[in-house]
Design a protein around this motif. Sequence first.
Motif, PDB file in Angstrom:
ATOM      1  N   SER A  62       6.033  88.773  52.718  1.00 32.30           N
ATOM      2  CA  SER A  62       7.171  87.856  52.655  1.00 32.30           C
ATOM      3  C   SER A  62       8.459  88.652  52.706  1.00 32.30           C
ATOM      4  CB  SER A  62       7.133  87.025  51.373  1.00 32.30           C
ATOM      5  OG  SER A  62       7.630  87.771  50.280  1.00 32.30           O
ATOM      6  N   THR A  63       9.540  87.985  53.108  1.00 28.88           N
ATOM      7  CA  THR A  63      10.830  88.665  53.182  1.00 28.88           C
ATOM      8  C   THR A  63      11.424  88.893  51.805  1.00 28.88           C
ATOM      9  OG1 THR A  63      11.939  86.532  53.446  1.00 28.88           O
ATOM     10  CG2 THR A  63      11.326  87.693  55.453  1.00 28.88           C
ATOM     11  N   SER A  64      10.994  88.114  50.813  1.00 25.99           N
ATOM     12  CA  SER A  64      11.608  88.201  49.491  1.00 25.99           C
ATOM     13  C   SER A  64      10.889  89.148  48.550  1.00 25.99           C
ATOM     14  CB  SER A  64      11.688  86.807  48.845  1.00 25.99           C
ATOM     15  OG  SER A  64      10.397  86.224  48.794  1.00 25.99           O
ATOM     16  N   LYS A 207      -6.073  84.451  60.059  1.00 28.19           N
ATOM     17  CA  LYS A 207      -5.751  85.334  61.169  1.00 28.19           C
ATOM     18  C   LYS A 207      -4.420  86.040  60.913  1.00 28.19           C
ATOM     19  CE  LYS A 207      -9.193  83.915  63.900  1.00 28.19           C
ATOM     20  NZ  LYS A 207      -9.804  82.947  62.960  1.00 28.19           N
ATOM     21  N   VAL A 208      -4.318  87.273  61.373  1.00 25.75           N
ATOM     22  CA  VAL A 208      -3.059  88.013  61.262  1.00 25.75           C
ATOM     23  C   VAL A 208      -1.965  87.256  62.013  1.00 25.75           C
ATOM     24  CG1 VAL A 208      -1.849  90.135  61.895  1.00 25.75           C
ATOM     25  CG2 VAL A 208      -4.169  90.247  60.965  1.00 25.75           C
ATOM     26  N   GLY A 209      -0.804  87.112  61.385  1.00 22.92           N
ATOM     27  CA  GLY A 209       0.322  86.427  62.000  1.00 22.92           C
ATOM     28  C   GLY A 209       0.445  84.973  61.613  1.00 22.92           C
ATOM     29  N   GLU A 210      -0.630  84.389  61.009  1.00 21.94           N
ATOM     30  CA  GLU A 210      -0.548  83.013  60.553  1.00 21.94           C
ATOM     31  C   GLU A 210       0.153  82.951  59.198  1.00 21.94           C
ATOM     32  OE1 GLU A 210      -4.535  81.494  60.718  1.00 21.94           O
ATOM     33  OE2 GLU A 210      -4.255  80.826  62.787  1.00 21.94           O
ATOM     34  N   SER A 230      -3.856  77.529  51.766  1.00 20.87           N
ATOM     35  CA  SER A 230      -3.464  76.650  52.853  1.00 20.87           C
ATOM     36  C   SER A 230      -2.963  77.496  54.017  1.00 20.87           C
ATOM     37  CB  SER A 230      -2.369  75.691  52.381  1.00 20.87           C
ATOM     38  OG  SER A 230      -1.923  74.880  53.444  1.00 20.87           O
ATOM     39  N   ILE A 231      -3.430  77.196  55.214  1.00 21.66           N
ATOM     40  CA  ILE A 231      -3.128  77.987  56.409  1.00 21.66           C
ATOM     41  C   ILE A 231      -2.341  77.125  57.389  1.00 21.66           C
ATOM     42  CG2 ILE A 231      -4.134  79.391  58.264  1.00 21.66           C
ATOM     43  CD1 ILE A 231      -6.764  79.322  56.535  1.00 21.66           C
ATOM     44  N   SER A 232      -1.364  77.722  58.054  1.00 21.15           N
ATOM     45  CA  SER A 232      -0.629  77.000  59.100  1.00 21.15           C
ATOM     46  C   SER A 232      -0.128  77.987  60.133  1.00 21.15           C
ATOM     47  CB  SER A 232       0.544  76.215  58.504  1.00 21.15           C
ATOM     48  OG  SER A 232       1.527  77.097  57.999  1.00 21.15           O
ATOM     49  N   GLN A 233       0.308  77.460  61.260  1.00 16.94           N
ATOM     50  CA  GLN A 233       0.850  78.284  62.331  1.00 16.94           C
ATOM     51  C   GLN A 233       2.317  78.583  62.059  1.00 16.94           C
ATOM     52  OE1 GLN A 233      -1.155  79.443  64.889  1.00 16.94           O
ATOM     53  NE2 GLN A 233      -2.735  78.512  63.598  1.00 16.94           N
ATOM     54  N   ALA A 234       2.755  79.767  62.458  1.00 13.83           N
ATOM     55  CA  ALA A 234       4.167  80.126  62.322  1.00 13.83           C
ATOM     56  C   ALA A 234       5.018  79.294  63.271  1.00 13.83           C
ATOM     57  CB  ALA A 234       4.353  81.607  62.609  1.00 13.83           C
ATOM     58  N   THR A 235       6.222  78.977  62.835  1.00 16.08           N
ATOM     59  CA  THR A 235       7.179  78.260  63.672  1.00 16.08           C
ATOM     60  C   THR A 235       8.106  79.266  64.338  1.00 16.08           C
ATOM     61  OG1 THR A 235       8.852  78.045  61.936  1.00 16.08           O
ATOM     62  CG2 THR A 235       7.101  76.373  62.012  1.00 16.08           C
ATOM     63  N   ALA A 236       9.106  78.779  65.038  1.00 18.61           N
ATOM     64  CA  ALA A 236      10.092  79.668  65.659  1.00 18.61           C
ATOM     65  C   ALA A 236      10.830  80.489  64.610  1.00 18.61           C
ATOM     66  CB  ALA A 236      11.077  78.848  66.481  1.00 18.61           C
ATOM     67  N   ASN A 237      10.894  79.971  63.380  1.00 20.07           N
ATOM     68  CA  ASN A 237      11.552  80.686  62.289  1.00 20.07           C
ATOM     69  C   ASN A 237      10.569  81.507  61.468  1.00 20.07           C
ATOM     70  OD1 ASN A 237      14.116  79.588  62.854  1.00 20.07           O
ATOM     71  ND2 ASN A 237      13.566  77.696  61.798  1.00 20.07           N
ATOM     72  N   GLY A 238       9.333  81.609  61.928  1.00 20.19           N
ATOM     73  CA  GLY A 238       8.336  82.352  61.173  1.00 20.19           C
ATOM     74  C   GLY A 238       7.712  81.484  60.093  1.00 20.19           C
ATOM     75  N   CYS A 239       7.261  82.129  59.021  1.00 21.50           N
ATOM     76  CA  CYS A 239       6.644  81.406  57.905  1.00 21.50           C
ATOM     77  C   CYS A 239       7.713  81.134  56.861  1.00 21.50           C
ATOM     78  CB  CYS A 239       5.504  82.225  57.303  1.00 21.50           C
ATOM     79  SG  CYS A 239       4.155  82.524  58.456  1.00 21.50           S
ATOM     80  N   ASP A 240       8.559  80.145  57.147  1.00 22.37           N
ATOM     81  CA  ASP A 240       9.731  79.920  56.301  1.00 22.37           C
ATOM     82  C   ASP A 240       9.607  78.677  55.441  1.00 22.37           C
ATOM     83  OD1 ASP A 240      11.944  78.390  58.788  1.00 22.37           O
ATOM     84  OD2 ASP A 240       9.848  78.044  58.305  1.00 22.37           O
ATOM     85  N   GLU A 243       9.785  79.900  51.779  1.00 20.03           N
ATOM     86  CA  GLU A 243      10.601  81.069  51.461  1.00 20.03           C
ATOM     87  C   GLU A 243      11.772  80.745  50.555  1.00 20.03           C
ATOM     88  OE1 GLU A 243      10.433  84.158  51.787  1.00 20.03           O
ATOM     89  OE2 GLU A 243       8.941  84.595  53.305  1.00 20.03           O
ATOM     90  N   GLY A 244      12.388  79.572  50.733  1.00 17.23           N
ATOM     91  CA  GLY A 244      13.566  79.252  49.943  1.00 17.23           C
ATOM     92  C   GLY A 244      13.253  79.070  48.483  1.00 17.23           C
ATOM     93  N   ARG A 245      11.970  78.808  48.149  1.00 15.65           N
ATOM     94  CA  ARG A 245      11.622  78.504  46.776  1.00 15.65           C
ATOM     95  C   ARG A 245      10.890  79.656  46.095  1.00 15.65           C
ATOM     96  NH1 ARG A 245      10.711  73.723  43.859  1.00 15.65           N
ATOM     97  NH2 ARG A 245       9.126  73.861  42.246  1.00 15.65           N
ATOM     98  N   GLN A 246      10.281  80.533  46.896  1.00  7.85           N
ATOM     99  CA  GLN A 246       9.390  81.516  46.331  1.00  7.85           C
ATOM    100  C   GLN A 246      10.074  82.522  45.419  1.00  7.85           C
ATOM    101  OE1 GLN A 246       6.107  81.386  46.229  1.00  7.85           O
ATOM    102  NE2 GLN A 246       6.668  79.488  47.194  1.00  7.85           N
ATOM    103  N   ARG A 247       9.350  82.926  44.375  1.00  9.03           N
ATOM    104  CA  ARG A 247       9.741  84.045  43.533  1.00  9.03           C
ATOM    105  C   ARG A 247       8.624  85.066  43.561  1.00  9.03           C
ATOM    106  NH1 ARG A 247      10.852  79.245  41.346  1.00  9.03           N
ATOM    107  NH2 ARG A 247      12.934  78.806  40.614  1.00  9.03           N
ATOM    108  N   ASN A 248       7.802  85.023  44.583  1.00 10.03           N
ATOM    109  CA  ASN A 248       6.627  85.868  44.595  1.00 10.03           C
ATOM    110  C   ASN A 248       6.253  86.401  45.950  1.00 10.03           C
ATOM    111  OD1 ASN A 248       5.702  83.505  45.743  1.00 10.03           O
ATOM    112  ND2 ASN A 248       4.875  82.739  43.812  1.00 10.03           N
ATOM    113  N   GLY A 249       6.079  85.558  46.935  1.00  6.71           N
ATOM    114  CA  GLY A 249       5.594  86.062  48.185  1.00  6.71           C
ATOM    115  C   GLY A 249       5.715  85.118  49.332  1.00  6.71           C
ATOM    116  N   GLY A 250       6.704  84.392  49.431  1.00  9.02           N
ATOM    117  CA  GLY A 250       7.229  83.469  50.376  1.00  9.02           C
ATOM    118  C   GLY A 250       6.417  82.781  51.432  1.00  9.02           C
ATOM    119  N   GLY A 251       6.311  81.843  52.002  1.00 16.29           N
ATOM    120  CA  GLY A 251       6.226  80.869  52.960  1.00 16.29           C
ATOM    121  C   GLY A 251       4.973  80.354  53.615  1.00 16.29           C
TER     122      GLY A 251
END
Length: 253
Positions: A62-64, A207-210, A230-240, A243-251
């Motif tokens: 995560s970015t945070s 999968k790597v990148g998800e 829970s698994i999902s595909q990255a969007t144009a903004n990545g795994c965001d 991210e705005g809520r995380q205090r641990n490992g984002g998105g």
Amino acid sequence: MRRTILAVAGGALALTLAACGSSDTSATPAAQTPASGTPRAGGPAASGTVAAVAASSIEVQSTSNGQVTVNFSDTTTFTDRVAATLADVTAGSCVSVTGTGTPVAAQTVEISAANGNTCSFGGQAGGMRPQGDSSSRPSRPSGSARPSGTQNGGGGRAFGKVSAVSGTGFTVQEDNQQTGATTDVQVTVSSTTTYTKSQPANSSALKVGECVSAQGKADDTGAVTAQSISISQATANGCDTFEGRQRNGGGNG
């Protein structure tokens, strides 16, 4: 007399030094160490982009908070968010809609199966947070009623169970958690509406990148033992999504 005065002064000095020596660190409380394995508050235990996959663990970036190890086992449950269509929106299914206007002109529709008679997302009943929002749970002011689809978040959203479907849209029943009342929200769709659905999965879906969001407990090293992922595909903004809520490992989403 002089000897008596010197003896008294010497005794007083000795008592003063003894008092100073006894006040070293005993009055300072020991630092408290956080309890090992306590879940991080405010969201999933870890979420972000999958950086590596092993037989029983993944590395989540995560970015945070950098990189977090997430361990899983045969008891871990998995869900995967995949592409869907309007045909996947059926009466009785749960949806989370983002869009504009009244009726809601849907831009995105998330679909999931009802848990009994309840629609839930992220462990909370009564509604789901659209992908791209900063929280895994719908939020509203404390003590206030859930807004209808024409007012929720300023309009253009709907959360709840589908009661009817047509070729141009569907109807969502939104439950007011405070009063128990139900409001029908009309949703229209177009060729630009995008759909996703959550379905049961297993560790082979990692999968790597998800994007992933793991619920569970973190130990004193920060590694998470996941109860669910829970698994999902990255969007144009990545795994965001988180991210705005995380205090641990984002998105995830």
